[in-house]
Write a protein that holds these residues in place. Structure first.
Motif, mmCIF file in Angstrom:
data_model
loop_
_atom_site.group_PDB
_atom_site.id
_atom_site.type_symbol
_atom_site.label_atom_id
_atom_site.label_comp_id
_atom_site.label_asym_id
_atom_site.label_seq_id
_atom_site.Cartn_x
_atom_site.Cartn_y
_atom_site.Cartn_z
ATOM 1 N N VAL A 13 0.857 -1.189 0.000
ATOM 2 C CA VAL A 13 0.000 0.000 0.000
ATOM 3 C C VAL A 13 0.887 1.231 0.000
ATOM 4 O O VAL A 13 1.889 1.292 0.717
ATOM 5 C CB VAL A 13 -0.902 0.004 1.255
ATOM 6 C CG1 VAL A 13 -1.594 1.344 1.424
ATOM 7 C CG2 VAL A 13 -1.926 -1.123 1.187
ATOM 8 N N SER A 14 0.529 2.246 -0.802
ATOM 9 C CA SER A 14 1.271 3.507 -0.800
ATOM 10 C C SER A 14 0.352 4.641 -1.231
ATOM 11 O O SER A 14 -0.777 4.421 -1.664
ATOM 12 C CB SER A 14 2.492 3.423 -1.720
ATOM 13 O OG SER A 14 2.101 3.309 -3.087
ATOM 14 N N GLY A 15 0.877 5.874 -1.119
ATOM 15 C CA GLY A 15 0.140 7.053 -1.551
ATOM 16 C C GLY A 15 -0.307 7.952 -0.427
ATOM 17 O O GLY A 15 -0.781 9.066 -0.672
ATOM 18 N N VAL A 32 4.828 8.917 -1.847
ATOM 19 C CA VAL A 32 5.101 7.898 -2.852
ATOM 20 C C VAL A 32 4.003 7.988 -3.905
ATOM 21 O O VAL A 32 2.812 7.952 -3.577
ATOM 22 C CB VAL A 32 5.149 6.492 -2.212
ATOM 23 C CG1 VAL A 32 5.191 5.417 -3.292
ATOM 24 C CG2 VAL A 32 6.362 6.371 -1.295
ATOM 25 N N THR A 33 4.398 8.135 -5.157
ATOM 26 C CA THR A 33 3.444 8.345 -6.248
ATOM 27 C C THR A 33 3.047 7.055 -6.953
ATOM 28 O O THR A 33 2.025 6.998 -7.624
ATOM 29 C CB THR A 33 4.028 9.316 -7.281
ATOM 30 O OG1 THR A 33 5.305 8.808 -7.725
ATOM 31 C CG2 THR A 33 4.242 10.698 -6.672
ATOM 32 N N ALA A 34 3.876 6.018 -6.812
ATOM 33 C CA ALA A 34 3.577 4.732 -7.458
ATOM 34 C C ALA A 34 4.501 3.666 -6.892
ATOM 35 O O ALA A 34 5.605 3.966 -6.423
ATOM 36 C CB ALA A 34 3.771 4.821 -8.971
ATOM 37 N N HIS A 35 4.042 2.424 -6.919
ATOM 38 C CA HIS A 35 4.922 1.298 -6.608
ATOM 39 C C HIS A 35 4.498 0.105 -7.455
ATOM 40 O O HIS A 35 3.367 0.048 -7.956
ATOM 41 C CB HIS A 35 4.908 0.953 -5.112
ATOM 42 C CG HIS A 35 3.687 0.215 -4.666
ATOM 43 N ND1 HIS A 35 2.644 0.821 -3.990
ATOM 44 C CD2 HIS A 35 3.316 -1.092 -4.798
ATOM 45 C CE1 HIS A 35 1.704 -0.065 -3.734
ATOM 46 N NE2 HIS A 35 2.077 -1.235 -4.213
ATOM 47 N N ARG A 49 10.292 -10.585 -2.882
ATOM 48 C CA ARG A 49 10.297 -9.423 -1.988
ATOM 49 C C ARG A 49 10.920 -8.188 -2.623
ATOM 50 O O ARG A 49 11.429 -7.318 -1.919
ATOM 51 C CB ARG A 49 11.009 -9.784 -0.675
ATOM 52 C CG ARG A 49 10.274 -10.833 0.133
ATOM 53 C CD ARG A 49 11.026 -11.285 1.356
ATOM 54 N NE ARG A 49 10.239 -12.275 2.083
ATOM 55 C CZ ARG A 49 10.198 -13.572 1.759
ATOM 56 N NH1 ARG A 49 10.942 -14.018 0.754
ATOM 57 N NH2 ARG A 49 9.443 -14.409 2.445
ATOM 58 N N THR A 50 10.881 -8.114 -3.929
ATOM 59 C CA THR A 50 11.457 -6.966 -4.633
ATOM 60 C C THR A 50 10.349 -6.058 -5.153
ATOM 61 O O THR A 50 9.433 -6.512 -5.837
ATOM 62 C CB THR A 50 12.341 -7.417 -5.805
ATOM 63 O OG1 THR A 50 13.414 -8.228 -5.306
ATOM 64 C CG2 THR A 50 12.938 -6.220 -6.532
ATOM 65 N N LEU A 51 10.437 -4.770 -4.795
ATOM 66 C CA LEU A 51 9.485 -3.771 -5.272
ATOM 67 C C LEU A 51 10.223 -2.578 -5.845
ATOM 68 O O LEU A 51 11.392 -2.324 -5.513
ATOM 69 C CB LEU A 51 8.574 -3.284 -4.148
ATOM 70 C CG LEU A 51 7.543 -4.263 -3.593
ATOM 71 C CD1 LEU A 51 8.099 -4.970 -2.376
ATOM 72 C CD2 LEU A 51 6.251 -3.529 -3.243
#
Length: 380
Positions: free
Chosen positions: A297-299, A345-348, A356-358
């Motif tokens: 989750v981000s933003g 954070v604008t996107a992930h 486990r890589t983002l």
């Protein structure tokens, strides 16, 4: 949020044990899209300047060097190709199986088609424009079709969601409803079935062989927030019965639903948010493709939160994340912005096969790729 130099230094020292890999790149302008174009490359695009770059970036080769990482010279992102959009890019999608992109602008209803190019060119060229009958300046959400013939599903509101063939601009399908609910996202399940989420959290499930769509509204007590969604599928050609959808609200609610039974969520949670959200522009929730029951989750602020939903129940509780990426706030290379809006954070996006890589991008133009250490599986 102002970060002290001591706090940033402490985070840097902690990061040596928190991350298996952590790479930082600085874009000239921030992006709100991270789109995979191959297993080792992504596309990003500016959204905040009069002339916005579209870039294809090669991920750091160190991520793929295995046991020979010490011999790998490439430890940074590399710009492979680039082009310019004459309008800010709000949505960008890679076309399934093709070296092609489709974008929508922040201030226009038209769609632009881009050729990413092949090995003998470093230019991303615009090869076409799809002009729509609705000419009002409205940013449209896009999903790539999963058929051999390139096509996109797109729409600003439910009533104008349609499937368009890229080669001819022909409308292959249109939703048979007059709902004006604004689209926050849409995604294909397989070649014909798709799911649409609206800003008010309503889900629509449809099939391009049938104009009728099924509508699943939220309960009234959950209204008043902006919502977005993430869809977990097994393979590119999944059945809707095998899919799980997560919805995220601007107030921090997360609802997990099974498409076989949409009457009530199978899991839910209320996130512990430190910051309020003025808009839903950057809200993102995504399922890990190679890690069971995990979502990110981000933003809301300058962090990316990762949760394991296995223990979530039908009762709304406040779960603890299994990992928090704070690097955009605390990276020593990023100066705190005290006068402007707070960093977000604008996107992930998850890596398609590294569990486990983002990748994550922020409003200061920073771009990170990170692989966190799973402390629960460490040898004692």
């Amino acid at each position: 949020m102002e970060i002290s130099s001591d706090e940033a230094e402490d985070w840097f020292m902690e990061s040596l044990h928190m991350y298996k890999d952590l790479h930082v790149f600085q874009l000239e302008h921030p992006t709100k899209v991270i789109e995979w174009t191959s297993e080792k490359s992504i596309c990003v695009a500016g959204y905040s300047s009069p002339k916005n770059e579209i870039l294809e970036l090669l991920l750091p080769l160190k991520l793929y060097a295995g046991g020979k990482q010490g011999l790998c010279p490439e430890r940074d992102f590399k710009v492979e190709r680039g082009g310019f959009s004459d309008e800010p890019v709000a949505c960008l999608k890679h076309i399934f199986g093709k070296r092609c992109l489709v974008s929508s602008g922040c201030n226009s209803s038209k769609l632009q088609v881009w050729d990413i190019g092949i090995d003998d060119t470093d230019i991303i060229r615009r090869t076409g424009v799809i002009n729509l009958s609705d000419t009002s300046a409205k940013s449209r959400k896009i999903a790539s079709g999963l058929t051999e013939d390139p096509c996109v599903l797109h729409g600003f509101q439910i009533s104008d969601v349609q499937l368009t063939e890229l080669a001819s601009g022909k409308v292959l399908y249109a939703v048979g409803t007059d709902s004006v609910d604004a689209v926050s996202g849409l995604q294909f399940v397989n070649a014909s079935a798709f799911v649409v989420c609206t800003n008010n959290g309503t889900l629509y499930v449809g099939d391009t062989r049938e104009p009728k769509v099924e509508r699943y509204a939220l309960q009234e007590r959950m209204s008043g927030s902006h919502w977005t969604f993430g869809l977990r599928t097994g393979q590119p050609q999944s059945d809707t019965a095998s899919c799980t959808v997560s919805r995220l609200s601007s107030s921090g609610q997360v609802l997990v639903s099974d498409l076989r039974k949409m009457s009530s969520p199978v899991r839910q949670a209320q996130l512990n948010l430190q910051h309020s959200v003025a808009s839903s522009d950057f809200l993102t929730v995504t399922w890990a493709p190679a890690l069971d029951n995990c979502l990110a989750v981000s933003g809301f602020d300058g962090t990316v939160l990762v949760f394991d939903t296995t223990s979530w129940s039908t009762e709304s509780k406040t779960p603890e994340p299994i990992f928090v990426h704070r690097g955009h706030n605390l990276s020593c290379e990023t100066e705190a912005e005290t006068d402007g809006p707070p960093l977000k954070v604008t996107a992930h996006a998850w890596h398609p096969w590294r569990p486990r890589t983002l990748l994550s991008a922020a409003s200061d133009g920073s771009m990170h790729v990170w692989d966190w250490v799973d402390k629960s599986n460490e040898q004692i």
